[in-house]
Enzyme design. Structure first.
Site, short mmCIF file in Angstrom:
data_model
loop_
_atom_site.label_atom_id
_atom_site.label_comp_id
_atom_site.label_asym_id
_atom_site.label_seq_id
_atom_site.Cartn_x
_atom_site.Cartn_y
_atom_site.Cartn_z
N ASP A 1 0.88 -1.17 0.00
CA ASP A 1 0.00 0.00 0.00
C ASP A 1 0.92 1.22 0.00
O ASP A 1 2.10 1.10 0.35
CB ASP A 1 -0.87 -0.02 1.25
N LYS A 2 0.41 2.39 -0.37
CA LYS A 2 1.28 3.57 -0.41
C LYS A 2 1.16 4.44 0.84
O LYS A 2 2.12 4.58 1.61
CB LYS A 2 0.98 4.43 -1.65
#
Length: 634
Positions: free
Chosen positions: A323-324
């Site tokens: 995920d960022k």
């Protein structure tokens, strides 16, 4: 009754007592002291009864031939020829393996209950009677599609719906994982479980009950949880073959030795010795002892591994999906660009906007105020302040009227943002949030805010590539912003604009391509993907409790530089397990040969067998003190 006795004897304290009496029996045997009853009987009773119960229940109830059956046969055969120590020894080693297995595979699963607790229980329904609008609180389960609902600031949106009146900003992090509230106005969609930050809005319910986005999120977590299978011992996986092979060797050895060797008595002793040394105790210890040592090593470095299965799976992972926001970034907005319309002083514009936003509770406004403080700018107090939820703020600063908000907000107030349109579009394509600024009726500039990439992110991704791991970005960001970020960080593959279900789809698609996927995330929206992945890692400091509970591993220090360390540790653990299995099987083959030749009897065979188990345990223990934070293992 037998199960109750078995459960009591299988406890850690009773296993310790079993080991004490086994050692005492060996000492008495070594010094030539005989007793009326061999004290090794205590070990046979304490460790043997649970093993015998396990073997028989698996055989008759579950139709499963396990390693416990072979060890039970060896124990009974030893007792039949009055070799009590040998019987107690194989039972004790099996008990140790079972105890370690239970401790390494135990995990707390409270994520689903935490997720359910987020679900709204009430909603404010609007009804019109004789031209008068009335509000009534009702249970969320009683809300029907088409109902008109009012959601005030600070309230959780009870169902999925569409705004029919009002403007606001909504914290959608539970769904998208993005840290910045999203401005909403008429005809915009809102989701169940998200938080209405500012303005009051009326919404028309579109998806209710089990069809709502939050309930689907909960359902995905539950379904993914059911896909997880408990780790089984390698010895049990091979027991179907080991039992008939061991019995076959013992029987044929007995028959051959009886008719062509030293006679019936010696043949029986050698056949029983074969069963004792063939017992897969070292094989049963190969996995759990290595995992115990590795989990202890990881704990010292601030990495919480919830199960042995997680550690094994991390070693097998060849795709690392990130995920960022909050994982590769800090999840907090900062001022990245200040663009003035006329090329004047950027700090001057920032100081004016900071003054206008100084009374704002919006995260973007707070970030602008923080940026001015970092630059030591003098920020005046506004003479007046007004916030229009979902649009922007207006204030009077030093006698000048200042507007800060979206381009449409400026347009509503008769101000064109054409002077900064080109630069604003470019910044917007980079995924940055934009605050357009007007002073005294003229466009003064635009301020762009972005998330902060972790300084170690690029190095972490480079290290993972050196270990031949494929890196993938799964994010709710727009495609352009995600692509730019991936290029800067050095990520191989990017999938952007994803909701929770779409992240699950991407993880599943990778698995269908025969990839072994590790998912790393921090938000509630990541929970289904974390559960679906073969193994998952959560950021404990920044991450939600639900993400932490959904994940198999948690980074307690919130330091992603621990990911390469974790991968190296897991790889080394797998290698150690493989070596231990190979070594135990080799020792078994040697011991069987010596037993057939008569060079081992049941007691010396048990000691030889025990030496193999000790070798496995000692080799596994080396994992605890090895250095994995710097050494790079492939």
């Amino acid at each position: 009754m037998l199960k109750t006795i078995s459960d009591f004897l299988a406890g850690g304290k009773m296993t310790f007592v079993s080991g004490v009496f086994l050692v005492l029996s060996l000492i008495l045997w070594g010094v030539g002291v005989t007793t009326v009853v061999d004290v090794a009987w205590v070990s046979v009773i304490i460790s043997g009864i649970p093993m015998l119960y396990l073997a028989l229940s698996r055989l008759f109830k579950e139709r499963w031939i396990s390693s416990a059956l072979l060890i039970s046969i060896a124990m009974v055969a030893s007792l039949a020829i009055n070799q009590i120590f040998a019987a107690g020894e194989v039972a004790f080693i099996m008990a140790i393996g079972a105890l370690l297995e239970d401790r390494t595979t135990a995990r707390a699963r409270k994520g689903i209950s935490e997720l359910i607790s987020i679900a709204p229980t009430k909603g404010r329904r609007l009804t019109v009677t004789d031209g008068e609008t009335k509000e009534e609180w009702i249970d969320a389960k009683d809300i029907r599609r088409g109902d008109l609902l009012r959601v005030n600031p600070g309230e959780t949106i009870p169902v999925d719906g569409v705004i029919v009146s009002g403007q606001t900003s909504v914290d959608q992090s539970i769904q998208t994982g993005e840290s910045l509230p999203v401005d909403k106005t008429v005809d915009d969609e809102v989701f169940c479980g998200t938080l209405n930050c500012f303005g009051s809005v009326d919404i028309r319910a579109t998806r209710v009950g089990t069809d709502s986005s939050l309930q689907k999120l909960i359902r995905m977590v539950k379904e993914a949880e059911e896909k997880k299978a408990p780790m089984q011992q390698v010895a049990d996986k091979w027991a179907v073959w080991l039992v008939p092979i061991a019995l076959g060797i013992a029987i044929f050895g007995y028959l051959g030795l009886r008719f062509f060797g030293p006679g019936a008595s010696a043949a029986l002793y050698r056949a029983v010795t074969v069963l004792i040394v063939f017992c897969p105790c070292a094989l049963a210890l190969a996995t759990p002892t290595s995992i115990v040592a590795a989990i202890g090593q990881a704990t010292k470095h601030g990495v919480m591994i919830k199960s042995g299965e997680a550690l094994e799976s991390m070693g097998r992972a060849n795709v690392i999906a990130f995920d960022k926001t909050g994982t590769l970034t800090f999840g907090k907005p900062y001022v990245s660009d200040v663009v003035t319309a006329d090329g004047s002083d950027e700090n001057g514009l920032l100081a004016v906007v900071a003054a206008a936003e100084s009374r704002s509770e919006h995260p973007l406004g707070k970030a602008i105020v923080a940026a001015a403080a970092e630059r030591n700018l003098a920020v005046a107090a506004p003479e007046s302040f007004k916030m229009e939820a979902g649009k922007g703020v207006s204030a009077v600063v030093g006698g000048r009227r200042v507007l800060c908000g979206s381009e449409s907000y400026l347009a509503e107030n008769g101000v064109s943002a054409e002077a900064v349109a080109e630069k604003a579009n470019r910044l917007g394509e980079q995924g940055k949030a934009l605050i357009c600024v007007a002073i005294d009726g003229a466009c003064a500039g635009v301020i762009a805010l972005a998330d902060t990439i972790r300084p170690t992110a690029a190095a972490v991704l480079a290290e993972l590539k050196e270990m031949n791991a494929r890196t993938v970005l799964l994010t709710g960001d727009n495609k352009k912003a995600a692509a730019d970020f991936a290029a800067a960080a050095g990520i191989d593959e990017v999938h952007a604009g994803l909701l929770p279900a779409e992240k699950v789809y991407r993880v599943t698609k990778l698995q269908n391509e025969n990839e072994f996927v590790c998912m790393i995330g921090d938000g509630v929206n990541d929970a289904p993907a974390l559960k679906t992945a073969n193994v998952s890692v959560a950021m404990a400091d920044m991450g939600s409790d639900i993400a932490i509970e959904a994940a198999d591993i948690a980074l307690m220090g919130d330091d992603i530089s621990k990911i390469p360390y974790l991968k190296r540790l897991s790889n080394a653990t797998l290698n150690t397990i493989r070596f231990n299995i190979t070594a135990s099987m080799t020792l078994n083959a040697i011991a069987i040969t010596l037993a057939i030749l008569g060079l081992l009897n049941p007691v010396t065979g048990a000691l030889f067998h025990n030496a193999g188990s000790v070798l496995v345990v000692l080799n596994a223990a080396l994992l605890y003190d090895r250095k994995f934070d710097k050494a790079k293992q492939r």
